[in-house]
Each structure stands twice: as C-alpha cells, then as structure tokens.
Scaffold this motif. Structure first.
Motif, PDB file in Angstrom:
ATOM      1  N   TYR A  69       0.840  -1.193   0.000  1.00  0.00           N
ATOM      2  CA  TYR A  69       0.000   0.000   0.000  1.00  0.00           C
ATOM      3  C   TYR A  69       0.881   1.250   0.000  1.00  0.00           C
ATOM      4  O   TYR A  69       1.976   1.264   0.564  1.00  0.00           O
ATOM      5  CB  TYR A  69      -0.876   0.055   1.261  1.00  0.00           C
ATOM      6  CG  TYR A  69      -1.872  -1.062   1.386  1.00  0.00           C
ATOM      7  CD1 TYR A  69      -2.851  -1.268   0.428  1.00  0.00           C
ATOM      8  CD2 TYR A  69      -1.859  -1.903   2.500  1.00  0.00           C
ATOM      9  CE1 TYR A  69      -3.781  -2.287   0.551  1.00  0.00           C
ATOM     10  CE2 TYR A  69      -2.779  -2.919   2.648  1.00  0.00           C
ATOM     11  CZ  TYR A  69      -3.731  -3.115   1.667  1.00  0.00           C
ATOM     12  OH  TYR A  69      -4.643  -4.123   1.803  1.00  0.00           O
ATOM     13  N   PHE A  70       0.379   2.296  -0.636  1.00  0.00           N
ATOM     14  CA  PHE A  70       1.058   3.590  -0.609  1.00  0.00           C
ATOM     15  C   PHE A  70       0.052   4.671  -0.245  1.00  0.00           C
ATOM     16  O   PHE A  70      -1.058   4.694  -0.781  1.00  0.00           O
ATOM     17  CB  PHE A  70       1.649   3.933  -1.984  1.00  0.00           C
ATOM     18  CG  PHE A  70       2.864   3.136  -2.360  1.00  0.00           C
ATOM     19  CD1 PHE A  70       4.130   3.579  -2.021  1.00  0.00           C
ATOM     20  CD2 PHE A  70       2.740   1.940  -3.059  1.00  0.00           C
ATOM     21  CE1 PHE A  70       5.261   2.850  -2.378  1.00  0.00           C
ATOM     22  CE2 PHE A  70       3.854   1.201  -3.415  1.00  0.00           C
ATOM     23  CZ  PHE A  70       5.127   1.657  -3.070  1.00  0.00           C
ATOM     24  N   ASP A  71       0.447   5.571   0.657  1.00  0.00           N
ATOM     25  CA  ASP A  71      -0.274   6.828   0.778  1.00  0.00           C
ATOM     26  C   ASP A  71       0.564   7.881   0.057  1.00  0.00           C
ATOM     27  O   ASP A  71       1.609   7.575  -0.510  1.00  0.00           O
ATOM     28  CB  ASP A  71      -0.539   7.194   2.242  1.00  0.00           C
ATOM     29  CG  ASP A  71       0.735   7.293   3.075  1.00  0.00           C
ATOM     30  OD1 ASP A  71       1.841   7.345   2.488  1.00  0.00           O
ATOM     31  OD2 ASP A  71       0.621   7.315   4.315  1.00  0.00           O
ATOM     32  N   TYR A  72       0.098   9.138   0.068  1.00  0.00           N
ATOM     33  CA  TYR A  72       0.824  10.159  -0.700  1.00  0.00           C
ATOM     34  C   TYR A  72       2.260  10.321  -0.224  1.00  0.00           C
ATOM     35  O   TYR A  72       3.197  10.364  -1.024  1.00  0.00           O
ATOM     36  CB  TYR A  72       0.103  11.508  -0.637  1.00  0.00           C
ATOM     37  CG  TYR A  72       0.917  12.588  -1.301  1.00  0.00           C
ATOM     38  CD1 TYR A  72       0.959  12.683  -2.692  1.00  0.00           C
ATOM     39  CD2 TYR A  72       1.702  13.469  -0.550  1.00  0.00           C
ATOM     40  CE1 TYR A  72       1.743  13.638  -3.317  1.00  0.00           C
ATOM     41  CE2 TYR A  72       2.487  14.425  -1.169  1.00  0.00           C
ATOM     42  CZ  TYR A  72       2.503  14.509  -2.555  1.00  0.00           C
ATOM     43  OH  TYR A  72       3.299  15.453  -3.169  1.00  0.00           O
ATOM     44  N   ILE A  75       4.523   7.243  -1.386  1.00  0.00           N
ATOM     45  CA  ILE A  75       4.812   7.121  -2.817  1.00  0.00           C
ATOM     46  C   ILE A  75       5.581   8.343  -3.317  1.00  0.00           C
ATOM     47  O   ILE A  75       6.410   8.241  -4.227  1.00  0.00           O
ATOM     48  CB  ILE A  75       3.521   6.898  -3.642  1.00  0.00           C
ATOM     49  CG1 ILE A  75       3.875   6.304  -5.021  1.00  0.00           C
ATOM     50  CG2 ILE A  75       2.699   8.168  -3.780  1.00  0.00           C
ATOM     51  CD1 ILE A  75       2.683   5.794  -5.805  1.00  0.00           C
ATOM     52  N   THR A  91       6.768   6.002 -12.389  1.00  0.00           N
ATOM     53  CA  THR A  91       5.666   5.077 -12.080  1.00  0.00           C
ATOM     54  C   THR A  91       4.721   4.909 -13.266  1.00  0.00           C
ATOM     55  O   THR A  91       3.809   4.091 -13.220  1.00  0.00           O
ATOM     56  CB  THR A  91       4.855   5.553 -10.854  1.00  0.00           C
ATOM     57  OG1 THR A  91       4.271   6.835 -11.148  1.00  0.00           O
ATOM     58  CG2 THR A  91       5.731   5.639  -9.624  1.00  0.00           C
ATOM     59  N   GLU A 280      -6.792  12.463  -7.866  1.00  0.00           N
ATOM     60  CA  GLU A 280      -6.181  11.251  -8.409  1.00  0.00           C
ATOM     61  C   GLU A 280      -6.969  10.639  -9.566  1.00  0.00           C
ATOM     62  O   GLU A 280      -6.498   9.687 -10.183  1.00  0.00           O
ATOM     63  CB  GLU A 280      -6.030  10.213  -7.298  1.00  0.00           C
ATOM     64  CG  GLU A 280      -5.066  10.602  -6.190  1.00  0.00           C
ATOM     65  CD  GLU A 280      -5.670  11.514  -5.132  1.00  0.00           C
ATOM     66  OE1 GLU A 280      -4.950  11.877  -4.187  1.00  0.00           O
ATOM     67  OE2 GLU A 280      -6.875  11.860  -5.245  1.00  0.00           O
ATOM     68  N   SER A 343      -5.330   2.131  -8.252  1.00  0.00           N
ATOM     69  CA  SER A 343      -4.153   2.116  -9.117  1.00  0.00           C
ATOM     70  C   SER A 343      -4.603   2.726 -10.444  1.00  0.00           C
ATOM     71  O   SER A 343      -5.670   2.360 -10.954  1.00  0.00           O
ATOM     72  CB  SER A 343      -3.639   0.692  -9.316  1.00  0.00           C
ATOM     73  OG  SER A 343      -3.277   0.109  -8.080  1.00  0.00           O
ATOM     74  N   ALA A 348      -0.362   6.003 -10.013  1.00  0.00           N
ATOM     75  CA  ALA A 348      -0.623   5.756  -8.593  1.00  0.00           C
ATOM     76  C   ALA A 348      -0.816   4.251  -8.447  1.00  0.00           C
ATOM     77  O   ALA A 348      -1.567   3.646  -9.217  1.00  0.00           O
ATOM     78  CB  ALA A 348      -1.877   6.508  -8.134  1.00  0.00           C
ATOM     79  N   TRP A 349      -0.170   3.649  -7.456  1.00  0.00           N
ATOM     80  CA  TRP A 349      -0.232   2.193  -7.303  1.00  0.00           C
ATOM     81  C   TRP A 349      -0.645   1.811  -5.886  1.00  0.00           C
ATOM     82  O   TRP A 349      -0.005   2.219  -4.918  1.00  0.00           O
ATOM     83  CB  TRP A 349       1.119   1.550  -7.644  1.00  0.00           C
ATOM     84  CG  TRP A 349       1.498   1.755  -9.074  1.00  0.00           C
ATOM     85  CD1 TRP A 349       2.389   2.654  -9.580  1.00  0.00           C
ATOM     86  CD2 TRP A 349       0.959   1.054 -10.208  1.00  0.00           C
ATOM     87  NE1 TRP A 349       2.453   2.552 -10.953  1.00  0.00           N
ATOM     88  CE2 TRP A 349       1.577   1.573 -11.369  1.00  0.00           C
ATOM     89  CE3 TRP A 349       0.016   0.032 -10.357  1.00  0.00           C
ATOM     90  CZ2 TRP A 349       1.299   1.123 -12.663  1.00  0.00           C
ATOM     91  CZ3 TRP A 349      -0.269  -0.427 -11.640  1.00  0.00           C
ATOM     92  CH2 TRP A 349       0.360   0.109 -12.761  1.00  0.00           C
ATOM     93  N   TYR A 351      -2.910   2.899  -4.049  1.00  0.00           N
ATOM     94  CA  TYR A 351      -2.822   4.221  -3.432  1.00  0.00           C
ATOM     95  C   TYR A 351      -4.022   4.470  -2.527  1.00  0.00           C
ATOM     96  O   TYR A 351      -5.176   4.313  -2.939  1.00  0.00           O
ATOM     97  CB  TYR A 351      -2.757   5.258  -4.548  1.00  0.00           C
ATOM     98  CG  TYR A 351      -2.600   6.690  -4.110  1.00  0.00           C
ATOM     99  CD1 TYR A 351      -1.345   7.243  -3.897  1.00  0.00           C
ATOM    100  CD2 TYR A 351      -3.710   7.508  -3.935  1.00  0.00           C
ATOM    101  CE1 TYR A 351      -1.195   8.567  -3.524  1.00  0.00           C
ATOM    102  CE2 TYR A 351      -3.579   8.828  -3.560  1.00  0.00           C
ATOM    103  CZ  TYR A 351      -2.319   9.352  -3.352  1.00  0.00           C
ATOM    104  OH  TYR A 351      -2.180  10.662  -2.982  1.00  0.00           O
TER     105      TYR A 351
END
Length: 508
Positions: A69-72, A75, A91, A280, A343, A348-349, A351
């Motif tokens: 998982y990624f938050d802002y 990432i 990305t 996003e 994603s 954004a992955w 995200y």
C-alpha cells in the motif's frame, strides 16, 4: 421547439441503445492487466516485477501480494519526487503533463499528484459517460441547449519546468472539448482569475447574460457563489435570474450535509447528481435517478481495491497497517465501510486516496462516500465515522429547524482531565443554548452508534458544543489553504490543529 436539444437528446438515447452493460468484475481485471502491461518497463514496474505478476494465473491476487500500500507521503518520497528531479518513466511511461495541487482536508502544504495525458483522456471519457447517463433522468430537450456553470479552481495553470500545475478542477476545465466550450460558463476569461472572490464577483456581474441549466462544483463553494449572485441582484432565489436551472452535479464530497441550506437558495426543486472527481482521478458518477449512489468507473483507467474500515487496520495517522486485507469487487459486501485503494493511468499504485465508501448495489458497482480515514474518531473507543456525524447533523437540523452545512470536532481532555468531544457547528442557531444542542447531539449519537454509547458510559465524559457562523469555516480555509476549487473542511482535528482552530475563532 428545442431543435438542437432534441437532436442532442436523440444522440444520447441512440448511444445508450447500442452500448452494452459493463460487467464490472471483468472490466476491472482488464483494467489491471492494461495498467501492468503499460507500466512494466517503468522504474516502479521493474522494481515490483510486473512482468512476473502478468504471468500468474490470478492477476489480482498476485498484484496485491507483491505491491504494498502507498499513501501520498510514501509514494512521493520513494517515487514521485524523481519527476521533479528530471527523471522519466518513474511510475508511468514518460513524464506527467500536469501535477494536481491538492491540500485535501489536512495540512497546509499542497500535495503534487501526477496527472498524465492518459488520465486526462480517462477524465474526459468519464465526463462523456456522465452526459450520456442524463438520458436516465428524463430531462426535457431544451435542457440540452442551456449553459453549464462549472465552478472549480482557476484554469490559469502555473508552468513549472516541463509541466503545468493547478487543482484538478482547473486542469479538467482547461482540457474541455472544443465542442463544449460554447456551453461552458463562466468562460475562459473569468475561469482564469486566480482570486476566488474576484472570480465570483465577476460571475455575479455577468449572471444576467447567461441561461444556466446546470451547475457543477463542490457544494459549499457553489452555495457561496449562488448567494453572491442573489445578493448582487437583490433576488429572493437563484431561479429568478436562472429560471431554467434544472441540474446540479455535486463533486468530491457527500451532498447530504448541504442539502437543506442549498435548497434554501432555490425557487423550485432541481435534479441533484452526485459525482466523485478527486485529484487522483474521476472515481464514480451517479447514473440513475432511483438512487443518489454513484457507479464506479470500472472500465476507465482506474483499478479499485477495498480494505474493510476497521480500527485494527487503521494506523493513528490514517494510513493502513501492512496486514490490512484488500478485497476485489467480487468480494465486497453491502453496508460495510471500506477504505478505497486505487491504481491508475497516472502511475498511482495501490494508493490510499483517503476516502471511505460503502456499496449500495454490488452488481451495479454503486457506492456512497462515507467519510475520510483520518476523520475516523476512535478516541476512548467511540468509533465515530463521518457518515454517523453527518446523520447526527441532519437530525439536529430537523429538531431545531436550522441548517448546519459545516462542523468540526476534536476529542481531547478537559480541565478536569476527562475526555470530551468538542464540537463547533456552523449554523445560525444563536437562540438555542449550546448545552441544549450538546444534549441533543449526544442523544442522537448514542442511539445511532452502540460503540459511542458504550464509550459515553465509560471513558468519554461528555459533549461540548459551540455554534458559530458557517462563514468562519470558509475564513479558516482561506487562511490555511484558499477559497474555492477542491478545498474541503476537515471534519475531525487533532489536538494541535484544534488549538490553532480555537485561537483563530477567538480572534474575532
């Protein structure tokens, strides 16, 4: 007779006749495959070995297993910052043409979220989907000849090295199709004005020149614009100057909290259509009048995952724990809050967009926004989500015959070292004692939320309420961020931010 309107309406009906229904689960699998194929040669794709993921029999499961998982913050620190250092293929292939500036509902520093040409196309396609969905709302033919007021951020984007920057509403408006520009108001010149108050003043001055049939924008700022037009022309309601106004498309936040105050500005009922455009991407749009839920754009450049919104999966800062399970569209259930994970074709992955949603119809992939991950108040076990708070505000509106379009809350210790919920309500309820309102609010939350009721019988000592003008919330946003565009009020504040808030309120 509305000849052009009949032609446009006929084209929309014909398009829907020959358009097959989307099978959402299949569409999502295809979107994920296309995302991975397109980005497999990027730095991100190589690091997480998209090639190997694409060779597995269960693409969705393998993707969730291999990519975290990624938050802002995560990432951006690990990947997106490279774009600003001149690197490409980070990305997503190439370099983004735009960066969307978004302070969201927390913090003073703007996030810089990449917006690729592929995302611009996806947003445009989602907008076309929304237009074609108007067929379901049984609007008269002459509606399709009226002008559309889109109130977002400035379209005068700032050049920064090899890309342009601005809020997503300004980026989107600057990329509207040429055939639509004749319908688009307030027009290019006014839309480029950076200062929100000046832009709205110009709109008020020109309002008589336009035949507005539809409005689009975040409810709080649309309300302020409508009130400005009404005051400038000394009107009773907005329909006295725009008699053909029939549709309002809300965006980015739930419309419910603003419904009563919004309707007070109208002379007759209009059709409200919810949409969900975030920095996003264009997440969802309402496609039928039987519900105010929105259909996820499952075939349009965004792959969705859903994490059950439970305290054990949420860190204190609103991020997800590593072991939080992500469900796919065929695994979700009704009436369960989920953290939305996306994603996208902007790179954004997995995200964490920060919103929570619930499904109202799984087969149709229809959802409602229920709150924000950072606005989940679980101090001393109260487990209050924004939708529960919003529902309580609606009850207070009915009980006290008022409107409460804005509010914020903080859980903190009082002078007696006990925990209290401190509420600030934006309303004109000056004639009602604050303690009376607090008692009613407390009663409403107890009946709606068993966890809150338990907390109130133990560690949560009580509720304190202070009623202030809704304008103070807009002034706060102006001081900390700016007016208009995608700016939203934070519903739950931490203690440090709340100290600033209370100091601000005491200033005047």
């Amino acid at each position: 007779m509305a000849i052009l309107g009949n032609i446009i309406k006929g084209v929309i009906e014909l398009k829907n006749t020959f358009t097959s229904e989307v099978i959402h689960e299949e569409a999502q699998e295809q979107v994920l495959k296309e995302l991975l194929e397109t980005a497999k040669a990027t730095q991100f794709g190589k690091f997480y070995d998209f090639e190997s993921i694409l060779e597995t029999s269960n693409l969705q499961q393998s993707f969730a297993k291999h990519v975290p998982y990624f938050d802002y913050k995560k990432i951006n620190e690990r990947w997106w910052h490279k774009y600003h250092e001149g690197e490409s293929n980070v990305t997503w292939p190439g370099k983004p043409s735009y960066f969307a500036l978004s302070s969201g509902t927390t913090g003073k520093t703007s996030k810089r979220i990449p917006v690729t040409d592929a995302m611009i196309d996806a947003i445009r396609n989602a907008g076309i989907k929304q237009v074609f969905a108007l067929k379901n709302f049984d609007l008269p033919a002459d509606f399709f000849e009226k002008e559309i007021m889109m109130l977002g951020s400035s379209t005068d984007l700032e050049e920064n090295n090899d890309h342009l920057e601005g809020e997503i509403s300004g980026i989107s408006a600057s990329n509207i199709p040429s055939w639509f520009r004749g319908y688009y108001k307030p027009g290019v010149e006014i839309s480029q004005i950076e200062d929100w108050d000046e832009r709205v003043q110009r709109i008020a001055e020109r309002a008589k020149d336009w035949d507005i049939g539809a409005l689009s924008g975040i409810p709080s700022w649309i309300e302020l614009m409508l009130q400005k037009v009404i005051d400038y022309h000394n009107l009773n309601n907005i329909h006295e100057i725009w008699p053909n106004l029939q549709v309002y498309t809300s965006g980015g936040v739930a419309f419910g909290p603003y419904k009563k105050s919004f309707n007070a500005l109208l002379g007759k009922p209009i059709t409200v259509i919810d949409t969900y455009l975030a920095s996003e991407g264009y997440i969802a749009t309402q496609v039928r009048p039987e519900t105010d839920a929105m259909q996820l754009n499952t075939d349009n450049g965004i792959y969705f995952e859903f994490v059950p919104f439970k305290p054990e999966y949420i860190n204190e800062d609103g991020s997800l724990t590593d072991e939080a399970p992500a469900l796919t569209l065929d695994q979700v259930e009704l009436n369960q809050d989920y953290v939305l994970i996306i994603s996208t074709v902007s790179g954004a992955w997995r995200y964490l967009i920060g919103d929570t949603i619930e499904f109202t119809n799984i087969e149709r992939a229809e959802i409602k926004i229920t709150g924000r991950t950072k606005f989940f108040l679980n101090t001393v076990g109260s487990q209050l989500s924004v939708n529960k708070m919003d529902a309580a505000m609606r009850e207070l509106e009915e009980q006290f015959d008022t409107t409460i379009p804005e509010y914020t809350i903080c859980a903190k210790r009082g002078d007696d070292d006990e925990f209290y919920h401190y509420w600030y309500l934006g309303s004109d309820l000056e004639s009602v004692n604050n303690s009376t309102i607090a008692e009613a609010l407390d009663k409403s939350l107890k009946s709606a939320n068993k966890n809150y009721k338990v907390a109130r019988s133990k560690a949560l000592k009580g509720v304190k309420v202070k009623v202030i003008s809704p304008n103070r919330f807009y002034d706060w946003n102006e001081r900390n961020k700016k007016k208009g565009g995608q700016v939203k009020m934070e519903r739950v504040m931490g203690e440090e931010k709340f100290k600033d808030w209370e100091a601000f309120i005491k200033e005047s």
